[in-house]
Design an enzyme around this catalytic site. Structure first.
Site, PDB file in Angstrom:
ATOM      1  N   LYS A 176      33.028  -2.561  18.524  1.00 40.17           N
ATOM      2  CA  LYS A 176      34.059  -1.598  18.906  1.00 40.17           C
ATOM      3  C   LYS A 176      35.307  -1.642  20.017  1.00 40.17           C
ATOM      4  O   LYS A 176      34.794  -2.153  20.929  1.00 40.17           O
ATOM      5  CB  LYS A 176      33.288  -0.511  18.938  1.00 40.17           C
ATOM      6  CG  LYS A 176      32.036  -0.503  18.086  1.00 40.17           C
ATOM      7  CD  LYS A 176      31.783   0.490  16.971  1.00 40.17           C
ATOM      8  CE  LYS A 176      30.762   0.527  16.006  1.00 40.17           C
ATOM      9  NZ  LYS A 176      30.537   1.415  15.164  1.00 40.17           N
TER      10      LYS A 176
ATOM     11  N   PHE B  32      17.772  -5.120  16.919  1.00 39.99           N
ATOM     12  CA  PHE B  32      18.539  -4.282  17.946  1.00 39.99           C
ATOM     13  C   PHE B  32      19.502  -3.893  17.979  1.00 39.99           C
ATOM     14  O   PHE B  32      20.027  -4.955  18.166  1.00 39.99           O
ATOM     15  CB  PHE B  32      17.668  -3.590  19.156  1.00 39.99           C
ATOM     16  CG  PHE B  32      18.073  -2.214  19.821  1.00 39.99           C
ATOM     17  CD1 PHE B  32      17.464  -0.871  19.599  1.00 39.99           C
ATOM     18  CD2 PHE B  32      18.495  -1.714  20.919  1.00 39.99           C
ATOM     19  CE1 PHE B  32      17.690   0.164  20.396  1.00 39.99           C
ATOM     20  CE2 PHE B  32      18.862  -0.795  21.618  1.00 39.99           C
ATOM     21  CZ  PHE B  32      18.390   0.704  21.352  1.00 39.99           C
TER      22      PHE B  32
ATOM     23  N   LYS C  54      28.241  -8.823  16.719  1.00 43.63           N
ATOM     24  CA  LYS C  54      29.004  -8.391  15.286  1.00 43.63           C
ATOM     25  C   LYS C  54      29.838  -7.825  15.206  1.00 43.63           C
ATOM     26  O   LYS C  54      30.473  -7.179  15.252  1.00 43.63           O
ATOM     27  CB  LYS C  54      27.653  -8.604  13.867  1.00 43.63           C
ATOM     28  CG  LYS C  54      26.943  -6.625  14.324  1.00 43.63           C
ATOM     29  CD  LYS C  54      26.255  -6.008  13.764  1.00 43.63           C
ATOM     30  CE  LYS C  54      26.434  -6.518  12.444  1.00 43.63           C
ATOM     31  NZ  LYS C  54      27.280  -4.930  11.993  1.00 43.63           N
TER      32      LYS C  54
ATOM     33  N   ASP D 164      31.851  -5.012  12.397  1.00 43.12           N
ATOM     34  CA  ASP D 164      31.942  -4.050  12.015  1.00 43.12           C
ATOM     35  C   ASP D 164      30.961  -4.600  10.162  1.00 43.12           C
ATOM     36  O   ASP D 164      31.818  -5.440   9.518  1.00 43.12           O
ATOM     37  CB  ASP D 164      33.016  -2.495  11.938  1.00 43.12           C
ATOM     38  CG  ASP D 164      31.796  -1.812  11.440  1.00 43.12           C
ATOM     39  OD1 ASP D 164      31.050  -0.861  12.939  1.00 43.12           O
ATOM     40  OD2 ASP D 164      32.737  -0.885  10.362  1.00 43.12           O
ATOM     41  N   GLU D 165      30.190  -3.349   9.650  1.00 39.51           N
ATOM     42  CA  GLU D 165      30.261  -4.014   7.814  1.00 39.51           C
ATOM     43  C   GLU D 165      31.806  -3.405   7.749  1.00 39.51           C
ATOM     44  O   GLU D 165      31.823  -3.747   6.291  1.00 39.51           O
ATOM     45  CB  GLU D 165      29.478  -3.112   7.993  1.00 39.51           C
ATOM     46  CG  GLU D 165      29.635  -1.530   7.121  1.00 39.51           C
ATOM     47  CD  GLU D 165      29.177  -0.184   8.472  1.00 39.51           C
ATOM     48  OE1 GLU D 165      29.539  -1.170   9.279  1.00 39.51           O
ATOM     49  OE2 GLU D 165      29.767   0.541   7.909  1.00 39.51           O
TER      50      GLU D 165
ATOM     51  N   GLY E 241      26.144  -0.166  18.289  1.00 39.89           N
ATOM     52  CA  GLY E 241      28.044  -0.177  18.679  1.00 39.89           C
ATOM     53  C   GLY E 241      28.881   0.124  19.894  1.00 39.89           C
ATOM     54  O   GLY E 241      28.674  -0.506  21.093  1.00 39.89           O
TER      55      GLY E 241
ATOM     56  N   HIS F 171      23.702  -5.951   5.338  1.00 39.97           N
ATOM     57  CA  HIS F 171      24.198  -4.502   6.087  1.00 39.97           C
ATOM     58  C   HIS F 171      23.866  -3.512   4.760  1.00 39.97           C
ATOM     59  O   HIS F 171      24.056  -3.521   3.702  1.00 39.97           O
ATOM     60  CB  HIS F 171      25.387  -3.879   6.522  1.00 39.97           C
ATOM     61  CG  HIS F 171      25.453  -2.861   7.344  1.00 39.97           C
ATOM     62  ND1 HIS F 171      25.645  -1.469   7.279  1.00 39.97           N
ATOM     63  CD2 HIS F 171      25.380  -3.482   8.781  1.00 39.97           C
ATOM     64  CE1 HIS F 171      25.983  -0.617   8.270  1.00 39.97           C
ATOM     65  NE2 HIS F 171      25.790  -1.420   9.419  1.00 39.97           N
TER      66      HIS F 171
END
Lengths: 428, 428
Positions: free
Chosen positions: A172, A379, A198, A200-201, A382, A287
């Site tokens: 983020k 786990f 990762k 974000d979706e 963000g 997701h």
């Protein structure tokens, strides 16, 4: 339907070869005569007209869905949720088990979905409210699905991470960040102890952060982080896209060093997930956008456990799902069921890693761990990492410190005393 | 969020270049402070953390979703449907218009769905109930979509059928019939006057009726019917399948003489529809399994008009949808809206043929026609044709006779006097 016709949609389990059937569990609110409604329910989802006019034939024997058992849960004064044009009469909440012949459609996800929660299911006279609660598959049906290529064990082996949760972090700011900056903070988070940084979706291939450029920078950053830390790391790239672009997106991302791929399973379609599973060289992680739209309400739609099962069947190695805590508005029991569906025996289909998520941080890790009841979960904070007041490296460290505290049987408060990154989260 | 942060998620329309934004209409039930909930709603669906720690930056200007306007519809004593872990406080039913920057995801259906009804939409603190009511697209965004290849005009031209509804029939028994028998009764129905004989949405490529065999027989039967009647006919083959089989299924079916193809749009995924649209040689027609699971309830999920718009955008030339009548449990107004969404101006995207369906027959045609208010619709009985006591040819004739009666301004009763097929339906 008359009484004789209705009878054709009921059967005893021992009359049937159950290898030929899926077992479907539904919650129904029936208006009027229950047996009539149930017969229509079976008819509508299988052979709605079971003979040609003028022919003495009955397709129900081979092709009809059949009620195996049913029970009335309660009589209701009104439908749990109002439905326009619903029939009028006595209302009963029922639970029913249906045997549905899988030969009607075969081992294909779009056709399975059509059969078990399609027009028949939702447009049966006398049944305005339905929830598909569960599907059980015979092993011969499961055997037709490839399932996860890596599964939880494959992901652990990639990372060399055993006997503990897998630590993800959603980079983020999720939307708007230039790839160079994105790579830099992902790198920091790996140094701090994340296993998997990762996308974000919502972040996929866009002109201001193309898959090509982002994965190239992140792939390099990952190798640097592995070198510095001596640990294996994963960059999880979101390749959610139009389905005829996904293979190409896979190839670009993997060639550049993304070593796991994120897919928004329902928006791309479960079948597109399965397509990519046949092609992929790396773990596929799902997701959950859109799923809440048909799973949140208790008495209508589809239970999330069905979606988890189907995602595992489609081949997702890890399944990110709404987790514990008020923000996710999901009953604890339901989160636990979804975690279990990733891990339960399912023919030859490998176990997926369950990743219950939602506004997590070092402060929620212990509670999630206790609720899961094992280390077999991912786990996925963000802002709990990338909004950490000391930066993303400290954010990731705070998570690992929280886990160390749990392993050492210490309270977060005590453990934080000489761990400033954790302390900063507690003070937040 | 503090008051200053909240302000960043509100904007006036004239401050924005609306070409860069989709306009989203939502029904929300907000718990607690409304402006705070709305700011979170925008944040969660766009840039949830809008700056890196330690950097003076604000991604909201370019990437943030923004509230354009909102109104309180009413204060509620309780949520319309109970939601576990919902926040506690004053509840207001609201309607809100959001400007969402489409540059966050681009002209891609899975990513669009993720943005407008994904995790952000359904997991905003203080908003346990949401319904996405509508999406408006600027022309520059629409221009990126191919839309229907044929559309309503293309289908009419194929059939040479103008100034009247298009007459479909779902071959029944839908499941279990051998391809030879299937071809025979489809042939009969074409002789009786059907334009389009179609596979049921549950019948696809199965060992007991493969696409290869069925389309071969039906392709031949169609040519025979065209020769005998002198009219053009369509065999609508259902190629709903795993997405990596659909192109092959298209090629087999079309080579064999299927001249339109059925797809269960949501089970295969809207993006798979779009993929096939880029490849197809024949019209693509969508069926509606699964849609009710997230559209039926008035105050949660997604409005069906959004699904209709997206199906048209994906390239469906005709859209079969829940129609009028009690069985379909859909408000009349909603059916009408869905019909209109097929026909409304939508940039350069062609008009789709709306096909409102559900337990139709010669007896319901006039009522459907009056409710639609024009001839631009498809009419799609199943048992109303193939369950006709005199057989499928008579069944199809009864539909055409019912239309002739309407065109001649006669009542069905009068017209049936010298039309035994129609008479048999009246007597049924």
């Amino acid at each position: 339907m008359n009484a004789e016709e209705i009878k054709g949609f009921f059967a005893d389990r021992d009359q049937l070869n159950m290898d030929d059937y899926l077992e479907l569990e539904y919650y129904l609110e029936c208006v009027g005569d229950i047996r009539t409604a149930l017969a229509h329910f079976c008819s509508e989802q299988s052979t709605a007209q079971w003979s040609r006019v003028g022919f003495d034939e009955d397709f129900r024997t081979l092709y009809g869905a059949k009620v195996l058992s049913w029970q009335v849960l309660e009589e209701l004064d009104a439908l749990s949720y109002p439905v326009e044009h619903a029939a009028v009469g006595k209302i009963h909440a029922c639970r029913v088990t249906i045997a549905h012949p899988h030969g009607n459609f075969g081992p294909k996800l779009p056709n399975l979905i059509t059969a078990v929660c399609g027009e028949g299911t939702f447009f049966t006279p006398g049944i305005p409210l339905v929830k598909l609660l569960d599907i059980s598959f015979p092993d011969n049906y499961l055997a037709k699905f490839e399932g996860p290529k890596f599964g939880i064990d494959g992901i652990r082996d990639m990372l060399g991470a055993y006997n503990r949760p897998i630590f993800f972090g959603v980079v983020k700011p999720n939307i708007g960040l230039q790839p160079e900056h994105f790579a830099e903070i992902a790198y920091q988070s790996w140094l701090g102890g994340l296993d998997i940084a990762k996308d974000d979706e919502m972040l996929a291939d866009v002109p201001w952060s193309t898959t090509k450029k982002r994965t190239k920078l992140l792939g390099k950053a990952r190798l640097r982080a592995e070198k510095v830390t001596g640990d294996k790391k994963i960059y999880l790239a979101n390749i959610t896209d139009e389905v005829d672009k996904m293979i190409e997106q896979h190839d670009i991302a993997v060639a550049n060093g993304a070593n796991a791929l994120l897919l928004n399973a329902i928006p791309v379609g479960l079948s597109a997930v399965r397509m990519l599973r046949r092609h992929t060289k790396v773990p596929l992680i799902g997701h959950f956008p859109f799923i809440a739209a048909f799973t949140r309400l208790q008495k209508f739609g589809v239970h999330s456990r069905v979606v988890t099962k189907l995602q595992r069947l489609a081949g997702l190695d890890a399944i990110i799902m709404p987790g514990f805590g008020n923000r996710m508005m999901t009953p604890e029991e339901e989160v636990r069921e979804n975690i279990e569906e990733c891990l339960n025996e399912m023919g030859t289909v490998k176990r997926s890693l369950p990743v219950p998520g939602g506004s997590d941080s070092a402060l929620t890790l212990e509670s999630v761990y206790r609720k899961v009841g094992s280390v077999d979960f991912g786990f996925v904070p963000g802002r709990g990492i990338f909004g950490h007041p000391m930066g993303p490296k400290a954010g990731a460290s705070s998570i690992r410190q929280a886990w160390d505290a749990i392993e050492n049987g210490q309270s977060l408060d005590c453990y934080a005393d000489n761990h400033p990154e954790l302390m900063a989260m507690l003070g937040k």
